[in-house]
Write a protein that holds these residues in place. Structure first.
Motif, PDB file in Angstrom:
ATOM      1  N   SER A 177       2.270   1.648  -3.527  1.00 35.50           N
ATOM      2  CA  SER A 177       1.216   2.066  -4.460  1.00 35.50           C
ATOM      3  C   SER A 177       0.839   3.519  -4.227  1.00 35.50           C
ATOM      4  CB  SER A 177      -0.019   1.169  -4.291  1.00 35.50           C
ATOM      5  OG  SER A 177       0.285  -0.161  -4.618  1.00 35.50           O
ATOM      6  N   GLY A 178       0.730   3.944  -2.961  1.00 38.18           N
ATOM      7  CA  GLY A 178       0.401   5.331  -2.674  1.00 38.18           C
ATOM      8  C   GLY A 178       1.485   6.278  -3.146  1.00 38.18           C
TER       9      GLY A 178
ATOM     10  N   SER B 136       0.823  -1.211   0.000  1.00 37.84           N
ATOM     11  CA  SER B 136       0.000   0.000   0.000  1.00 37.84           C
ATOM     12  C   SER B 136       0.851   1.253   0.000  1.00 37.84           C
ATOM     13  CB  SER B 136      -0.937   0.002   1.209  1.00 37.84           C
ATOM     14  OG  SER B 136      -1.813  -1.105   1.169  1.00 37.84           O
ATOM     15  N   GLU B 137       1.969   1.215   0.756  1.00 37.80           N
ATOM     16  CA  GLU B 137       2.845   2.387   0.790  1.00 37.80           C
ATOM     17  C   GLU B 137       3.443   2.651  -0.586  1.00 37.80           C
ATOM     18  OE1 GLU B 137       4.422   2.129   5.428  1.00 37.80           O
ATOM     19  OE2 GLU B 137       5.616   1.309   3.787  1.00 37.80           O
TER      20      GLU B 137
ATOM     21  N   LYS C 207       1.202   6.609  -6.898  1.00 37.80           N
ATOM     22  CA  LYS C 207       0.023   7.411  -7.245  1.00 37.80           C
ATOM     23  C   LYS C 207       0.288   8.891  -7.057  1.00 37.80           C
ATOM     24  CE  LYS C 207      -4.868   7.951  -6.169  1.00 37.80           C
ATOM     25  NZ  LYS C 207      -6.032   7.422  -5.417  1.00 37.80           N
ATOM     26  N   ARG C 208       0.905   9.268  -5.896  1.00 37.18           N
ATOM     27  CA  ARG C 208       1.195  10.686  -5.658  1.00 37.18           C
ATOM     28  C   ARG C 208       2.196  11.229  -6.657  1.00 37.18           C
ATOM     29  NH1 ARG C 208       0.844   8.771  -0.390  1.00 37.18           N
ATOM     30  NH2 ARG C 208       3.101   8.498  -0.274  1.00 37.18           N
TER      31      ARG C 208
ATOM     32  N   PRO D  10      -4.790   1.065  -7.549  1.00 39.58           N
ATOM     33  CA  PRO D  10      -3.954   0.107  -6.791  1.00 39.58           C
ATOM     34  C   PRO D  10      -4.499  -1.310  -6.827  1.00 39.58           C
ATOM     35  CG  PRO D  10      -4.335   2.126  -5.535  1.00 39.58           C
ATOM     36  CD  PRO D  10      -5.233   2.182  -6.704  1.00 39.58           C
TER      37      PRO D  10
END
Length: 520
Positions: free
Chosen positions: A21-22, A18-19, A25-26, A95
């Motif tokens: 993917s985030g 998740s980290e 994305k950012r 994600p």
């Protein structure tokens, strides 16, 4: 957020899924906040959720794109497979599938060529469904009582249509105001066509006998609303005959193929809708003359036939004259024959003696036979005459009945046509009176304008017209000094003679001249 932290036993930082993917994305959203992407639309998906999924591709790459439900309804151009577009939106990631995608909020065709290609594909698809077949097109009513017009109420199109209808044949018009350009054009036009069809006959709002969908000329983008599938299907499903008058003569939209008739201009649509009142009156007068002649022939033909049959039947007395003459002839021959027969029998008796009793019986028998013969002859002639008389009576009754039926049918036909002629004559007289009243009002307005522009109104404000002895208008001092006397015309049309050089003689007032008017 700083994700780089020291970990025991290794120099590389450990990320969770998740980290990572985030972070990706950012990074994408910061680098590509809002972009415009040009490409060809590939796969298009419209699930029940209302969202819109499609692909943007070129010859080497494919980019996933999505438009959310709320924004999909606002798109000016619906994406279709094979269409080249320019999509505007922002890059982000999904994600759940480890992929990036473009969130699209605006789509526009990539040039006129793309629009024309998409228009041709849509035309072929709708034509394959049979929406443009000539077999489903309905004829226009010859004289519609109510005409429904779907157009903008503020443009010049509706004024042109109303003006043309008023000149040719005044008819009741219902206007359904719609937007003829922009995002709301297609749904409003489709709703207007279906709304007119949903009106109940005989209701408070009359149901039109004919529909006209009209718009002025414009570019392909301006007329695009009339190429939408919703408008084409509404026109094809219309139970009321429809005329398409979109654009000018060179403009062609898909509603033109679905409509029952295409007009090159809105004015031409009004000319197709109604006939010319004067031509209709002329045709009506000609039809009335033909009807009168036909009615006269319908009455005269049976009458002549009856006269011919009467001549063929002859008089009853003529039918019995020949039989009576033959009876007289045979009766005249019968008496001498009887006398001759008696003489012959007498000679025979004289030559051969016959007992008197036998002779007497023979003579009585012959006399009785002759009487029976005469009686039968009279009875046969009477029966024959009775049969002829019955036959003539029957034929006369049949002729009277036939003539009565023909006269009754002809009278009903004439009465029906008379009522129709009276109704049309009243309508024609009303239209003529209305036209004369309108022309009279126009003439009065022009006359008032003439009076306001004429020099008489100027004279009433204190001005005068200077004229020479030959009644010519003087416009300069030099010209005035060349004349020995000048005439001044005032507002009351009175003339006053003066000398231009300040002569001591008193001015001489001239007699009133006839009023002079100038036509403009």
């Amino acid at each position: 957020m700083d994700l780089l932290e020291d970990a025991p036993g290794s120099n590389a930082h450990e990320f969770t899924v998740s980290e990572l993917s985030g972070a990706v994305k950012r990074s994408l959203e910061d680098q590509f906040g809002r972009v415009r992407v040009r490409g060809e639309i590939g796969r298009v998906s419209r699930p029940s959720s209302g969202h819109l999924y499609f692909d943007l591709k070129d010859d080497r790459s494919v980019l996933a794109a999505v438009t959310w439900k709320g924004q999909a309804a606002k798109l000016a151009q619906r994406p279709e497979e094979g269409m080249e577009v320019i999509a505007t939106g922002r890059i982000t990631t999904f994600p759940g599938q480890s992929k990036y995608q473009l969130i699209v909020d605006q789509i526009e065709p990539a040039g006129l060529g793309a629009l024309m290609a998409m228009l041709e594909r849509r035309r072929q698809a709708l034509a394959a469904e049979g929406l443009f077949d000539d077999a489903r097109k309905r004829p226009l009513p010859s004289l519609p009582r109510v005409i429904g017009v779907v157009t903008s109420p503020s443009g010049a199109v509706i004024r042109d249509i109303l003006h043309r209808l008023r000149d040719r044949f005044p008819t009741r018009v219902l206007i359904w105001p719609v937007a003829v350009q922009g995002d709301g054009c297609a749904p409003q036009v489709a709703a207007a066509i279906r709304g007119f069809n949903d009106l109940a006959p005989g209701g408070p709002i009359p149901r039109p006998d004919l529909l006209i969908v009209a718009r002025g000329g414009g570019s392909l983008e301006d007329l695009w609303g009339f190429n939408e599938e919703a408008v084409v299907r509404a026109a094809a499903e219309s139970r009321i005959p429809l005329i398409s008058a979109v654009g000018h003569e060179t403009d062609t939209t898909l509603i033109d193929f679905a409509a029952d008739r295409r007009a090159p201009t809105p004015t031409a649509a009004a000319e197709m809708a109604v006939p010319v009142l004067a031509d209709l009156a002329a045709r009506l007068a000609e039809s009335q003359v033909r009807l009168t002649r036909s009615s006269q022939r319908q009455v005269e033909r049976p009458r002549q036939r009856l006269r011919d049959l009467a001549r063929g039947l002859g008089r009853p007395a003529v039918l019995t004259e020949a039989a009576r003459q033959r009876l007289d002839l045979w009766a005249g021959r019968l008496d001498p024959a009887l006398h001759g027969l008696v003489r012959n029998r007498r000679h025979q008796l004289a030559a051969r003696p016959i007992p008197m009793a036998l002779l007497s019986r023979f003579t009585d028998r012959k006399a009785h036979a002759l009487q029976g013969l005469a009686h039968r002859l009279d009875a046969g002639v009477a029966r024959r005459m009775e049969r002829r008389r019955d036959r003539m009576t029957t034929m006369g009754e049949r002729l009277d009945a036939s003539l009565a039926r023909v006269v009754a049918v002809t009278r009903r036909t004439i009465e029906t046509q008379d009522r129709r002629l009276i109704d049309l004559s009243q309508r024609l007289e009303t239209g003529v009176h209305r036209a004369i009243r309108d022309r009279d009002h126009s003439l009065q307005r022009v006359d008032r304008l003439r009076l306001s522009l004429g020099h008489e109104a100027t004279l009433k404000r204190g001005f005068v017209v200077v004229r020479g002895p030959d009644d010519s208008v003087i416009t300069s001092v030099a010209e005035a000094r060349r004349h020995a006397r000048l005439n001044l015309q005032f507002a009351d049309n009175q003339y006053l003679g003066v000398r231009p050089e300040g002569s001591s003689q008193k001015p001489v007032r001239k007699q009133a001249q006839p009023e002079q008017k100038t036509l403009f």
